[in-house]
Each structure stands twice: as C-alpha cells, then as structure tokens.
Design an enzyme around this catalytic site. Sequence first.
Site, PDB file in Angstrom:
ATOM      1  N   ASP A  12       7.746   5.851 -26.912  1.00  0.00           N
ATOM      2  CA  ASP A  12       8.078   5.386 -25.782  1.00  0.00           C
ATOM      3  C   ASP A  12       9.674   5.483 -25.802  1.00  0.00           C
ATOM      4  OD1 ASP A  12       8.033   3.813 -23.342  1.00  0.00           O
ATOM      5  OD2 ASP A  12       9.117   2.061 -24.455  1.00  0.00           O
ATOM      6  N   SER A  13      10.089   5.448 -24.404  1.00  0.00           N
ATOM      7  CA  SER A  13      11.649   5.594 -24.436  1.00  0.00           C
ATOM      8  C   SER A  13      12.242   4.475 -25.115  1.00  0.00           C
ATOM      9  CB  SER A  13      12.066   5.576 -22.952  1.00  0.00           C
ATOM     10  OG  SER A  13      11.457   4.079 -22.468  1.00  0.00           O
ATOM     11  N   GLY A  45      13.597   6.621 -17.374  1.00  0.00           N
ATOM     12  CA  GLY A  45      13.009   6.437 -15.770  1.00  0.00           C
ATOM     13  C   GLY A  45      14.007   6.647 -15.023  1.00  0.00           C
ATOM     14  N   CYS A  75       5.046   5.590 -22.637  1.00  0.00           N
ATOM     15  CA  CYS A  75       5.876   5.532 -21.520  1.00  0.00           C
ATOM     16  C   CYS A  75       5.329   6.142 -20.466  1.00  0.00           C
ATOM     17  CB  CYS A  75       7.252   6.252 -22.099  1.00  0.00           C
ATOM     18  SG  CYS A  75       8.532   6.099 -20.918  1.00  0.00           S
ATOM     19  N   THR A  77       6.986   6.832 -17.590  1.00  0.00           N
ATOM     20  CA  THR A  77       7.956   8.102 -17.320  1.00  0.00           C
ATOM     21  C   THR A  77       7.441   9.294 -18.145  1.00  0.00           C
ATOM     22  OG1 THR A  77       9.519   6.520 -16.780  1.00  0.00           O
ATOM     23  CG2 THR A  77      10.420   8.783 -16.861  1.00  0.00           C
ATOM     24  N   THR A 187       5.952   0.601 -18.795  1.00  0.00           N
ATOM     25  CA  THR A 187       5.384  -0.570 -19.923  1.00  0.00           C
ATOM     26  C   THR A 187       5.938  -1.927 -19.686  1.00  0.00           C
ATOM     27  OG1 THR A 187       7.688   0.434 -20.597  1.00  0.00           O
ATOM     28  CG2 THR A 187       5.763   1.494 -21.578  1.00  0.00           C
TER      29      THR A 187
HETATM   30  N1  DGL Z   1       9.097   2.849 -20.733  1.00  0.00           N
HETATM   31  C1  DGL Z   1       9.574   3.352 -19.445  1.00  0.00           C
HETATM   32  C2  DGL Z   1       8.259   3.661 -18.305  1.00  0.00           C
HETATM   33  O1  DGL Z   1       7.042   2.939 -18.605  1.00  0.00           O
HETATM   34  C3  DGL Z   1      10.509   2.309 -18.747  1.00  0.00           C
HETATM   35  C4  DGL Z   1      11.911   2.165 -19.202  1.00  0.00           C
HETATM   36  C5  DGL Z   1      12.698   3.445 -19.233  1.00  0.00           C
HETATM   37  O2  DGL Z   1      13.162   3.814 -18.039  1.00  0.00           O
HETATM   38  O3  DGL Z   1      12.902   4.365 -20.035  1.00  0.00           O
HETATM   39  O4  DGL Z   1       8.312   4.264 -17.487  1.00  0.00           O
END
Ligand code: DGL
Length: 259
Positions: A12-13, A45, A75, A77, A187
């Site tokens: 994930d980010s 995002g 994630c 995004t 998320t």
């Molecule tokens: N994890 C990102 C998502 O689910 C949200 C946080 C971000 O913008 O990195 O889109």
Amino acid sequence: MLRRDRPIGVFDSGLGGLTVVKEIKKINPQADVVYLGDTARIPYGTRSKQVVEEFSVQDAKFLEKQGVGAIVIACNTASALATQAVSQAVKVPVYEVITAGSQAAAAATHSLRVGVIGTRATIGSHAYAIGIKDLNPKIIIHELACPLLVPLIEEGETKGEIINLVLSKYLKQVKQWRVDTLILGCTHYPLIERLIRSQLGNNVRLINSGEEVAKRLPKLTGKGKDKYFVTDMTPRFIKTARLFLGYDIGDKTERVKLT
Ligand code: DGL
C-alpha cells in the site's frame, strides 16, 4: 500459479492497507503476510498515473524479492492506476481491490445504480466504473473524489464533529445519486464505515473492497507469521498502525529503502 506455501505479499502507499491485512487475517488467520507500506511517499492518491506506476512496480518487486507467493495490491489508487504495470513487472499472481470491489457491487445492486468514493486518482481513472460496466453495462455509476478524508483519518479523526461535517459535505452528493450500493474505494474508508452508514441509512449497501479481495484469495496456509516493512518510520507509526490493524506491529516492522 499461486504458491500457497509462501507468504502473501501486500503493499500500500502507507499504513491504510493494513485494513486489507485485517480482512485477510479474518478469513485466513494462518496466512503469513509480508506487508510493505510506502510511508515515505504516501499519498499516492494525489499523484499521476506515471508516478503511481513507478512506485507500485518498486513496491511489488520488493515483495517478490522477499519470496512471496502472490501479491495483493491493497491500495485502491495503485490498483486503479498500476495493476497492469505491476502484473507485467512480477512473475507471481497479482490480486487487487478494484476487480473485487466491482464484482461485489455489480452483484449487490438491485436498482442498477452504484456509487464510488475514493481518492482523486482512483476516481479520475474511472477504474471502478470500467470494471462494473464490463460486468453489467446496464449499471449506472456515479463517482466522487473525497480528498479530505485520507488526511483526516490519518490524523485519527475517525469520529466526532470534524469528520462528520466533512463526510456530510460529500454524502450530500452521494444521497442525490439515489444509489443502493456504495463502494468504499479507499483503504482508509472502512475506518469510518459506521459514520457513513449512520449518515446514509440502511438502504445503501456499503462495499469494502479490502474485504472483497480477501474473500477472493485462495485458502492460504502458514503459521500466521507476519513481517512488516515501511519506507519511513516516524514516532506516530505505532499509533497509526494500531488504528488500521487493531494491534501493535512495532517489533515486527523494519524500515527499508526501495531505490
Ligand atoms: N491507499 C490509498 C488508496 O486506497 C489512500 C492513501 C493515498 O492516497 O495514498 O487509494
């Protein structure tokens, strides 16, 4: 082919993807998870497709090097913008939240009206709309970027006046769509699912894409031994991780450099 004897890689980010780990663990408590949170470069995002692809490929390659049997893009995004790039870059099977969430929404809607909320990048990609239309072209899809939600939730604002006010601004629009199904396409949103439910009422079915991808993974074996990697570790890390996962992972977490 998925190697069930290997751990499952999740990236994930940042730490929001731990909500997806939580769902995987609910269904497969024995699974060995290797998690990578790109905390040095969150958010994804707000970024372009090119950059999200670049970061996501680095994340996935790191997990592959750890010997995972499959990768889950937690994630939304990264799933929306970089699934193809990631799938081409690694040899292991890749699972992602957009397909899972789209399938669940298409199956859930009776009125054939579905809403999606997510980051600017996810909404701008129309990935959910494309995924749902592929399954049923009759479904009408409405999409809304909710860029204020991630920073608020990251700050621990998961209840109370501020988050409810911001939510009501976004959900005012959602209510006008008259959808019977809403995809929580980020998320972070499962953390405020209760608030969303109380504002929208019980007639709108909420789809948690993380839960949906977890349901679609093959049965995973292992010893429930997890390892967590992050690209930056600030003093707030422990608190934020606990918020998303529900327990402490400080002693199982290591900082890594991807480049
Ligand atoms: N994890 C990102 C998502 O689910 C949200 C946080 C971000 O913008 O990195 O889109």
